[in-house]
Design an enzyme around this catalytic site. Sequence first.
Site, PDB file in Angstrom:
ATOM      1  N   TYR A 163     -40.895   5.915  23.190  1.00 49.43           N
ATOM      2  CA  TYR A 163     -42.459   6.367  23.623  1.00 49.43           C
ATOM      3  C   TYR A 163     -42.456   7.658  24.665  1.00 49.43           C
ATOM      4  CZ  TYR A 163     -47.178   6.072  25.522  1.00 49.43           C
ATOM      5  OH  TYR A 163     -48.227   6.191  26.486  1.00 49.43           O
ATOM      6  N   LYS A 167     -44.718  11.639  24.046  1.00 53.18           N
ATOM      7  CA  LYS A 167     -45.617  12.112  25.047  1.00 53.18           C
ATOM      8  C   LYS A 167     -45.308  13.296  25.573  1.00 53.18           C
ATOM      9  CE  LYS A 167     -48.436   9.401  23.757  1.00 53.18           C
ATOM     10  NZ  LYS A 167     -49.647   9.549  23.585  1.00 53.18           N
TER      11      LYS A 167
HETATM   12  N1  LIG Z   1     -53.256   2.987  28.529  1.00 50.18           N
HETATM   13  C1  LIG Z   1     -52.777   3.553  29.198  1.00 50.18           C
HETATM   14  O1  LIG Z   1     -52.033   3.274  30.321  1.00 50.18           O
HETATM   15  C2  LIG Z   1     -52.021   5.023  28.675  1.00 50.18           C
HETATM   16  C3  LIG Z   1     -52.535   5.640  27.258  1.00 50.18           C
HETATM   17  N2  LIG Z   1     -51.923   6.626  27.049  1.00 50.18           N
HETATM   18  C4  LIG Z   1     -52.414   7.138  25.617  1.00 50.18           C
HETATM   19  O2  LIG Z   1     -53.665   6.948  25.395  1.00 50.18           O
HETATM   20  C5  LIG Z   1     -53.791   6.930  23.895  1.00 50.18           C
HETATM   21  C6  LIG Z   1     -54.898   5.533  23.662  1.00 50.18           C
HETATM   22  O3  LIG Z   1     -54.365   4.690  24.141  1.00 50.18           O
HETATM   23  P1  LIG Z   1     -54.845   3.311  24.636  1.00 50.18           P
HETATM   24  O4  LIG Z   1     -56.535   3.616  24.736  1.00 50.18           O
HETATM   25  O5  LIG Z   1     -54.526   2.802  25.751  1.00 50.18           O
HETATM   26  O6  LIG Z   1     -54.678   2.151  23.606  1.00 50.18           O
HETATM   27  P2  LIG Z   1     -55.515   1.021  22.971  1.00 50.18           P
HETATM   28  O7  LIG Z   1     -54.087   0.400  22.228  1.00 50.18           O
HETATM   29  O8  LIG Z   1     -56.381   0.484  23.636  1.00 50.18           O
HETATM   30  O9  LIG Z   1     -56.109   1.818  21.462  1.00 50.18           O
HETATM   31  C7  LIG Z   1     -55.397   2.445  20.691  1.00 50.18           C
HETATM   32  C8  LIG Z   1     -56.232   3.167  19.503  1.00 50.18           C
HETATM   33  O10 LIG Z   1     -55.379   3.871  18.587  1.00 50.18           O
HETATM   34  C9  LIG Z   1     -55.730   3.453  17.098  1.00 50.18           C
HETATM   35  N3  LIG Z   1     -54.304   3.539  16.570  1.00 50.18           N
HETATM   36  C10 LIG Z   1     -53.329   2.849  16.854  1.00 50.18           C
HETATM   37  N4  LIG Z   1     -52.408   3.308  15.808  1.00 50.18           N
HETATM   38  C11 LIG Z   1     -53.138   4.143  15.114  1.00 50.18           C
HETATM   39  C12 LIG Z   1     -52.763   4.972  13.870  1.00 50.18           C
HETATM   40  N5  LIG Z   1     -51.594   4.732  13.281  1.00 50.18           N
HETATM   41  N6  LIG Z   1     -53.544   5.871  13.539  1.00 50.18           N
HETATM   42  C13 LIG Z   1     -54.774   5.716  13.858  1.00 50.18           C
HETATM   43  N7  LIG Z   1     -55.274   5.230  14.907  1.00 50.18           N
HETATM   44  C14 LIG Z   1     -54.186   4.425  15.343  1.00 50.18           C
HETATM   45  C15 LIG Z   1     -56.415   2.089  17.456  1.00 50.18           C
HETATM   46  O11 LIG Z   1     -57.169   1.943  16.218  1.00 50.18           O
HETATM   47  C16 LIG Z   1     -57.102   2.281  18.825  1.00 50.18           C
HETATM   48  O12 LIG Z   1     -58.406   2.661  18.488  1.00 50.18           O
HETATM   49  C17 LIG Z   1     -52.319   6.669  23.428  1.00 50.18           C
HETATM   50  O13 LIG Z   1     -51.993   7.996  22.726  1.00 50.18           O
HETATM   51  C18 LIG Z   1     -51.600   6.290  24.588  1.00 50.18           C
HETATM   52  O14 LIG Z   1     -50.116   6.782  24.430  1.00 50.18           O
HETATM   53  C19 LIG Z   1     -51.434   7.704  27.690  1.00 50.18           C
HETATM   54  C20 LIG Z   1     -51.455   7.332  28.943  1.00 50.18           C
HETATM   55  C21 LIG Z   1     -51.611   6.076  29.785  1.00 50.18           C
HETATM   56  C1  LIG Z   2     -48.563   1.703  27.933  1.00 51.70           C
HETATM   57  C2  LIG Z   2     -48.126   1.960  29.388  1.00 51.70           C
HETATM   58  O1  LIG Z   2     -48.593   0.948  30.538  1.00 51.70           O
HETATM   59  C3  LIG Z   2     -48.505   3.329  29.847  1.00 51.70           C
HETATM   60  O2  LIG Z   2     -48.491   4.262  28.843  1.00 51.70           O
HETATM   61  C4  LIG Z   2     -48.261   5.261  29.404  1.00 51.70           C
HETATM   62  O3  LIG Z   2     -48.463   6.406  28.756  1.00 51.70           O
HETATM   63  C5  LIG Z   2     -48.290   5.273  30.832  1.00 51.70           C
HETATM   64  O4  LIG Z   2     -47.390   5.994  31.348  1.00 51.70           O
HETATM   65  C6  LIG Z   2     -48.087   3.897  31.119  1.00 51.70           C
HETATM   66  O5  LIG Z   2     -46.672   3.658  31.307  1.00 51.70           O
END
Ligand SMILES: NC(=O)C1=CN([C@@H]2O[C@H](COP(=O)(O)OP(=O)(O)OC[C@H]3O[C@@H](n4cnc5c(N)ncnc54)[C@H](O)[C@@H]3O)[C@@H](O)[C@H]2O)C=CC1
Ligand SMILES: C[C@H](O)[C@@H]1OC(=O)[C@H](O)[C@@H]1O
Length: 260
Positions: A163, A167
């Site tokens: 992962y 990023k």
């Molecule tokens: N939650 C966290 O702590 C962090 C999240 N991120 C990034 O933020 C972004 C959003 O994550 P979250 O909101 O936490 O996740 P989440 O799991 O709550 O939401 C994921 C979203 O992406 C969509 N999705 C998943 N696979 C897909 C695909 N193949 N094609 C199109 N849509 C797809 C889902 O439908 C959903 O709307 C991700 O890129 C994640 O890597 C980055 C840093 C921290």
């Molecule tokens: C999914 C993790 O908790 C989250 O995803 C990220 O990109 C952050 O660094 C956290 O590790």
Amino acid sequence: MLLKDKVVIVTGASRGIGRAIAVTAAREGADVVLNYWGDNDATYNRRPAIREVLDNIASLGRRAIAVEGNVAERDTGAALVKAAVDAFGRVDVLASNAGICPFHAFLDMPPEVFETTMAVNLHGAFYVTQAAANQMKAQGTGGAIVATSSISALVGGGMQTHYTPTKAGVHSLMQSCAIALGPYGIRCNSVMPGTIATDLNAEDLSDTAKKAYFEKRIPLGRLGEPEDVAECVVFLASDRARYVTGAALLVDGGMFVNLQ
Ligand SMILES: NC(=O)C1=CN([C@@H]2O[C@H](COP(=O)(O)OP(=O)(O)OC[C@H]3O[C@@H](n4cnc5c(N)ncnc54)[C@H](O)[C@@H]3O)[C@@H](O)[C@H]2O)C=CC1
Ligand SMILES: C[C@H](O)[C@@H]1OC(=O)[C@H](O)[C@@H]1O
């Protein structure tokens, strides 16, 4: 209003950070194309999620359409752009946000987990960005692209070896696109969220000791909320950030700098 009458595409907009970006953009005056994928997975129990986002945006007096599509498929970016142009006439902003993080150890990482994570998080960001940028170039009025990278672009995770490189790649993609697209007035930036409470890490953070560890490491004393990130994305997408391109904004409550 920061995005008055702008047309914004948000990938991964049904839940978590993407949903917050979509709603915040609408609150700031935008019409929004909501992409999502795979939400019928039983682990999420979120079938009505995209309907709720559509209703939420309508209640703000803005327009939204939902487009299901896997960003890992090369043609999804073009389909999202076509849907935006058909519905709203143009594309001004892309929030390239969709991502997955299936936690897994390194030594026995199944190749399909690695390859799917790369395909969704990095290849998906590339192709959606390329499609949006071509539309913005054709319009001739510039644009803004904001990718959701992560603090994980800068630091590692033993269960995230598949992962964290995605990023770092997304961050690098925005830096290079800032150069490639600057001549067309298209700005490219990323946000780097820390630990934000969403479905992505709900299972991981159900370990109360791990959750407490994160909270202790974060100088601002709490996990992030999706809206904390969304406000920063909307800022970077707006004209308030008109001279900002190739930048990355940590949105982590200070976790990254907290060595001791
Ligand atoms: N939650 C966290 O702590 C962090 C999240 N991120 C990034 O933020 C972004 C959003 O994550 P979250 O909101 O936490 O996740 P989440 O799991 O709550 O939401 C994921 C979203 O992406 C969509 N999705 C998943 N696979 C897909 C695909 N193949 N094609 C199109 N849509 C797809 C889902 O439908 C959903 O709307 C991700 O890129 C994640 O890597 C980055 C840093 C921290
Ligand atoms: C999914 C993790 O908790 C989250 O995803 C990220 O990109 C952050 O660094 C956290 O590790």
